[in-house]
Design a protein around this motif. Sequence first.
Motif, short mmCIF file in Angstrom:
data_model
loop_
_atom_site.label_atom_id
_atom_site.label_comp_id
_atom_site.label_asym_id
_atom_site.label_seq_id
_atom_site.Cartn_x
_atom_site.Cartn_y
_atom_site.Cartn_z
N PRO A 170 0.79 -1.12 0.16
CA PRO A 170 -0.01 0.03 0.18
C PRO A 170 0.81 1.43 -0.12
O PRO A 170 0.37 2.31 -0.61
N THR A 171 1.93 1.30 0.79
CA THR A 171 2.82 2.56 0.84
C THR A 171 4.29 2.36 0.94
O THR A 171 4.54 1.06 1.33
N ASP A 172 4.91 3.28 0.81
CA ASP A 172 6.35 2.96 0.94
C ASP A 172 6.93 2.51 2.25
O ASP A 172 7.90 2.02 2.48
N TRP A 176 10.74 -2.86 2.87
CA TRP A 176 12.03 -2.56 3.51
C TRP A 176 12.68 -1.60 2.77
O TRP A 176 13.56 -0.62 3.23
N ASN A 177 12.62 -1.62 1.38
CA ASN A 177 13.37 -0.69 0.46
C ASN A 177 12.34 -0.36 -0.65
O ASN A 177 12.37 -1.04 -1.55
N PRO A 178 11.77 0.85 -0.79
CA PRO A 178 10.84 0.95 -1.82
C PRO A 178 11.40 1.10 -3.13
O PRO A 178 10.89 0.57 -4.06
N LYS A 179 12.87 1.27 -3.44
CA LYS A 179 13.43 1.39 -4.69
C LYS A 179 13.71 -0.13 -5.08
O LYS A 179 13.79 -0.21 -6.24
N ALA A 180 13.63 -0.86 -4.09
CA ALA A 180 13.97 -2.53 -4.75
C ALA A 180 12.82 -2.97 -5.52
O ALA A 180 13.01 -3.81 -6.47
N HIS A 210 -3.23 -0.44 13.42
CA HIS A 210 -2.56 -0.66 14.70
C HIS A 210 -1.08 -0.48 14.45
O HIS A 210 -0.35 -0.59 15.62
N ASN A 211 -0.51 -0.25 13.35
CA ASN A 211 0.76 0.04 13.10
C ASN A 211 0.79 1.15 12.10
O ASN A 211 1.34 1.19 10.90
N PRO A 212 0.59 2.37 12.49
CA PRO A 212 0.70 3.49 11.68
C PRO A 212 1.99 3.89 11.21
O PRO A 212 1.91 4.54 10.00
N ASN A 213 3.06 3.44 11.79
CA ASN A 213 4.40 3.77 11.29
C ASN A 213 5.03 2.97 10.29
O ASN A 213 5.96 2.89 9.56
N GLY A 214 4.07 1.76 9.91
CA GLY A 214 4.61 0.72 9.11
C GLY A 214 5.64 -0.18 9.72
O GLY A 214 5.71 -0.29 10.87
N GLY A 215 6.32 -0.76 8.69
CA GLY A 215 7.54 -1.73 9.15
C GLY A 215 7.18 -2.89 9.48
O GLY A 215 7.92 -3.66 10.21
N VAL A 216 5.80 -3.42 9.17
CA VAL A 216 5.26 -4.70 9.38
C VAL A 216 5.18 -5.65 8.12
O VAL A 216 4.59 -5.13 7.24
N LYS A 229 17.72 -11.35 6.12
CA LYS A 229 17.97 -9.96 6.26
C LYS A 229 16.95 -9.01 6.61
O LYS A 229 16.88 -7.94 6.79
N ASP A 230 15.87 -9.74 6.77
CA ASP A 230 14.24 -9.12 6.95
C ASP A 230 14.09 -8.10 5.97
O ASP A 230 13.52 -7.16 5.96
N HIS A 231 14.23 -8.65 4.64
CA HIS A 231 13.97 -7.74 3.50
C HIS A 231 12.63 -8.15 3.13
O HIS A 231 12.46 -8.94 2.22
N GLY A 232 11.65 -7.53 3.82
CA GLY A 232 10.36 -8.05 3.46
C GLY A 232 9.27 -6.68 3.02
O GLY A 232 9.68 -5.89 2.94
N PHE A 233 8.07 -7.21 2.94
CA PHE A 233 7.13 -6.35 2.63
C PHE A 233 5.38 -6.88 2.87
O PHE A 233 5.71 -8.02 3.23
#
Length: 275
Positions: A170-172, A176-180, A210-216, A229-233
Amino acid sequence: MKIASFNINGIKARLPRLLEWLEETQPDVACLQEIKTQDEGFPADEFEKIGYQAIWHGQKSFNGVAILGRGVMPIETQRGLAGEPEDEMSRYIEAEVRGVRIAGIYLPNGNPIAISSEAEPSGSEIATTKTRGPKFDYKLRWMKRLRARMAELKALEIPAIVTGDFNVIPTDADIWNPKAMADDALMQPESRDAYLRLLHDGWTDAIATHNPNGGVWTYWDYQAGAWQKDHGFRIDHALLSPELADRLVACGVDKAHRGREKASDHAPVWVEIRD
């Protein structure tokens, strides 16, 4: 009441992990995606042994969705989406469970978003043009059809949830890395716009709320050490109707299950609602 969703990435290959997750977490309802089996190959007996009854919509080798109910048989209300009678892909199933309407979806991936074609050579150069690919067009049409069904559900003014693999970041803040993956169908403006329209229609993204800052994250590729590496989305979502959003108690991602042997590349997502 706990409602979960799990893209299992092949129910036969991941059955031990799936049964393990069900017994450990005991969701009241579990929506499954990418079961990748024809109807006659669905292992309903295995789920009955641990107290789950199931409905499913299978397809050979690809796609496929199911809904499991703990101690109760889901009452099917719809399979497939209206709008394209020729569409035979198994991506949508809907049922009533304990007074809640539950739709499990596996939204099309949409890649490649463009296809290249070469024009007649001009001088020493060959002109290459790109046009939007048929898979991406199908994705956008499917999302339009989904929105129409969700509008019908919302008009009923009933507690409802649409959950599963939306194949939309949904959003950047959800990667983990929008450019990827900037050129991927999961992140295109058209995909994001179609998803946001569902929220603007009045549906609540439980995980984002429940996670407004993302990172999940809910997905980690098998390649390039993405899990390590926890390179997920985040592409697995749970959208709640206003009647159900008011009853939301908690939500989360069973991330640890992604790290187990022969795991799916997705982790389960879940919501807990007041009865």
